[in-house]
Design a protein around this motif. Structure first.
Motif, mmCIF file in Angstrom:
data_model
loop_
_atom_site.group_PDB
_atom_site.id
_atom_site.type_symbol
_atom_site.label_atom_id
_atom_site.label_comp_id
_atom_site.label_asym_id
_atom_site.label_seq_id
_atom_site.Cartn_x
_atom_site.Cartn_y
_atom_site.Cartn_z
ATOM 1 N N LEU A 259 -4.724 8.460 0.072
ATOM 2 C CA LEU A 259 -4.743 8.107 1.491
ATOM 3 C C LEU A 259 -4.172 6.705 1.693
ATOM 4 O O LEU A 259 -4.752 5.724 1.206
ATOM 5 N N ASP A 260 -3.048 6.647 2.402
ATOM 6 C CA ASP A 260 -2.447 5.350 2.728
ATOM 7 C C ASP A 260 -3.082 4.867 4.031
ATOM 8 O O ASP A 260 -3.267 5.653 4.953
ATOM 9 N N THR A 261 -3.451 3.606 4.091
ATOM 10 C CA THR A 261 -4.102 3.098 5.310
ATOM 11 C C THR A 261 -3.289 1.955 5.915
ATOM 12 O O THR A 261 -2.398 1.402 5.259
ATOM 13 N N CYS B 278 -2.668 7.785 6.804
ATOM 14 C CA CYS B 278 -3.774 7.308 7.648
ATOM 15 C C CYS B 278 -3.424 5.984 8.323
ATOM 16 O O CYS B 278 -4.273 5.405 8.999
ATOM 17 N N ASP B 279 -2.200 5.492 8.097
ATOM 18 C CA ASP B 279 -1.739 4.366 8.899
ATOM 19 C C ASP B 279 -1.117 4.949 10.153
ATOM 20 O O ASP B 279 0.071 5.274 10.188
ATOM 21 N N THR B 280 -1.948 5.133 11.169
ATOM 22 C CA THR B 280 -1.465 5.718 12.419
ATOM 23 C C THR B 280 -1.085 4.615 13.403
ATOM 24 O O THR B 280 -0.755 4.866 14.545
ATOM 25 N N PHE B 281 -1.177 3.392 12.929
ATOM 26 C CA PHE B 281 -0.934 2.219 13.770
ATOM 27 C C PHE B 281 0.561 2.049 14.031
ATOM 28 O O PHE B 281 0.996 1.793 15.141
ATOM 29 N N ARG B 282 1.362 2.230 12.981
ATOM 30 C CA ARG B 282 2.813 2.059 13.097
ATOM 31 C C ARG B 282 3.497 3.393 12.829
ATOM 32 O O ARG B 282 3.263 4.022 11.796
ATOM 33 N N ALA B 283 4.366 3.814 13.764
ATOM 34 C CA ALA B 283 5.098 5.073 13.581
ATOM 35 C C ALA B 283 5.948 4.987 12.312
ATOM 36 O O ALA B 283 6.055 5.946 11.541
ATOM 37 N N GLU C 7 6.729 7.505 8.691
ATOM 38 C CA GLU C 7 8.071 7.859 8.198
ATOM 39 C C GLU C 7 8.271 7.357 6.767
ATOM 40 O O GLU C 7 8.842 8.047 5.927
ATOM 41 N N GLN C 8 7.776 6.159 6.517
ATOM 42 C CA GLN C 8 7.910 5.555 5.175
ATOM 43 C C GLN C 8 7.199 6.434 4.132
ATOM 44 O O GLN C 8 7.747 6.712 3.059
ATOM 45 N N LEU C 9 6.011 6.906 4.484
ATOM 46 C CA LEU C 9 5.262 7.738 3.536
ATOM 47 C C LEU C 9 5.930 9.111 3.389
ATOM 48 O O LEU C 9 5.968 9.678 2.289
ATOM 49 N N LYS D 179 0.818 -1.230 0.000
ATOM 50 C CA LYS D 179 0.000 0.000 0.000
ATOM 51 C C LYS D 179 0.847 1.275 0.000
ATOM 52 O O LYS D 179 0.661 2.151 -0.846
ATOM 53 N N THR D 180 1.775 1.356 0.963
ATOM 54 C CA THR D 180 2.544 2.592 1.102
ATOM 55 C C THR D 180 3.421 2.819 -0.124
ATOM 56 O O THR D 180 3.486 3.929 -0.664
ATOM 57 N N THR D 181 4.070 1.750 -0.576
ATOM 58 C CA THR D 181 4.922 1.863 -1.766
ATOM 59 C C THR D 181 4.085 2.292 -2.975
ATOM 60 O O THR D 181 4.504 3.149 -3.759
HETATM 61 MG MG MG Z 1 2.136 0.640 4.712
#
Ligand code: MG
Ligand code: GTP
Length: 329
Positions: free
Chosen positions: A212-214, A160-165, A169-171, A137-139
């Protein structure tokens, strides 16, 4: 004919005129699909050994070769029936003929699927990227930003991926690489509130695209799937037509599990299209055909490698040609 929204084609064709051409796009398909193409040509290439007549065993082997590359039983059976019919009528007889027939059949099957070309040029397009953990997704969000930025569009990314810090950073790295603005919040924040902020900002600043990345979620986790529904509701409160697209990323090496994932996300997340990622890493790229056959969901993009330009608008002709090249000849 498959109706890919014209702006997607503009995005790629404009790039073509500036930096590349159709030939080099085909070479991305060719390189990315090399594993599948090699496995197909190995398995099909060995079936016809001499001048003997084709029989049931020939057809079983052909079907097994196609199913082995994950084309699915339905598509594989259709292709083999077509081969049988053509052989009986004396139209085909060589391995090259098999490859050409399969190629044409696959293009026809892929072109039968239509999509709702609801994305527009000249106004905000909100794209929600969903999928299971690690599906790309992020990529993909980053690669889409790259593609559209190169087309001169304004692109905003929302973490919107607030689950993993690490996900934020990746986005952010992708945002830096593509020179795009990114909206993010603290880890643990409500993803819907990030989506809301991003929507307001993208609308106020008249962006062309908001991606929106989730967070990754297993299709079996009801609570997490409901979180996606909530995000969709919040987004549509800000803009009644948004999200304009909900694209499900699927790791192409998932095999039949990919079909199950698609089904679940289709039900709860309102998926409108598919992005098959990591096709370069699998010998079973036929899943693209199986998944379109099983569900009435178009494949919009394919991930053919790690580089930003390796995300390509899905092109049935290039796909089939890259898979069914007559390398053995
Ligand atoms: Mg991701
Ligand atoms: N070779 C190849 N690698 C890819 C492709 N798409 C994504 N990847 C890789 O797959 C891995 C996972 O990608 P991510 O974008 O982090 O996946 P994700 O769905 O955001 O993962 P979560 O947020 O953890 O659910 C990364 O190492 C990417 O570089 C592709 O098309 N080809």
């Amino acid at each position: 004919m498959l109706e890919i929204p014209c702006w997607i084609y503009y995005a790629i064709r404009e790039n073509v005129s500036q930096r590349r051409n159709v030939k080099s796009i085909f070479s991305i398909f060719q390189k990315g699909l090399q594993k599948t193409a090699t496995s197909i040509s190995r398995s099909i290439g060995g079936i016809l050994t001499g001048k003997e007549a084709w029989n049931e065993s020939t057809y079983e082997k052909l079907k097994a070769a196609l199913i082995g590359a994950d084309f699915g039983v339905s598509a594989s059976t259709r292709i083999v029936n077509d081969l049988k019919d053509r052989y009986d009528r004396g139209i085909i007889k060589t391995t090259d003929d098999i490859m050409e027939t399969a190629r044409n059949d696959i293009v026809a099957m892929l072109n039968r699927k239509r999509i709702d070309a609801s994305l527009k040029e000249g106004s905000l397009n909100v794209i929600l990227i969903v999928g299971v953990n690690g599906s790309g997704k992020t990529t993909t969000a980053g690669k889409l930003a790259y593609l559209w930025k190169n087309d001169g569009k304004t692109v905003m990314l929302a973490a919107c991926d607030t689950f993993r810090a690490a996900a934020v950073e990746q986005l952010k790295l992708w945002a830096k690489k593509t020179d795009c603005h990114v909206i993010s919040s603290n880890s643990g924040a409500d993803p819907s509130s990030v989506a809301f902020d991003a929507m307001q900002s993208a609308m106020a600043k008249k962006y062309d695209f908001l991606i929106l990345d989730t967070a990754g979620r297993q299709h079996t986790r009801k609570g997490l799937m409901e979180e996606l529904s909530k995000m969709r509701r919040v987004i549509s409160k800000v803009h009644p037509e948004a999200p304009h697209a909900v694209w499900l990323t699927i790791d192409a090496s998932m095999g039949t599990n990919a079909l199950i994932q698609a089904k679940e996300f289709l039900g709860t997340a309102g998926v409108t299209g598919l992005i098959l990622t990591k096709l370069d890493g699998t010998g079973k790229g036929g899943i693209v055909v199986a998944i379109q056959e099983e569900y009435n969901l178009p494949v919009i993009f394919v991930g053919l490698g790690e580089q930003p330009e390796d995300l390509q608008p899905f092109d049935p002709e290039m796909f089939a040609k890259a898979l069914f090249e007559s390398r053995h000849a």
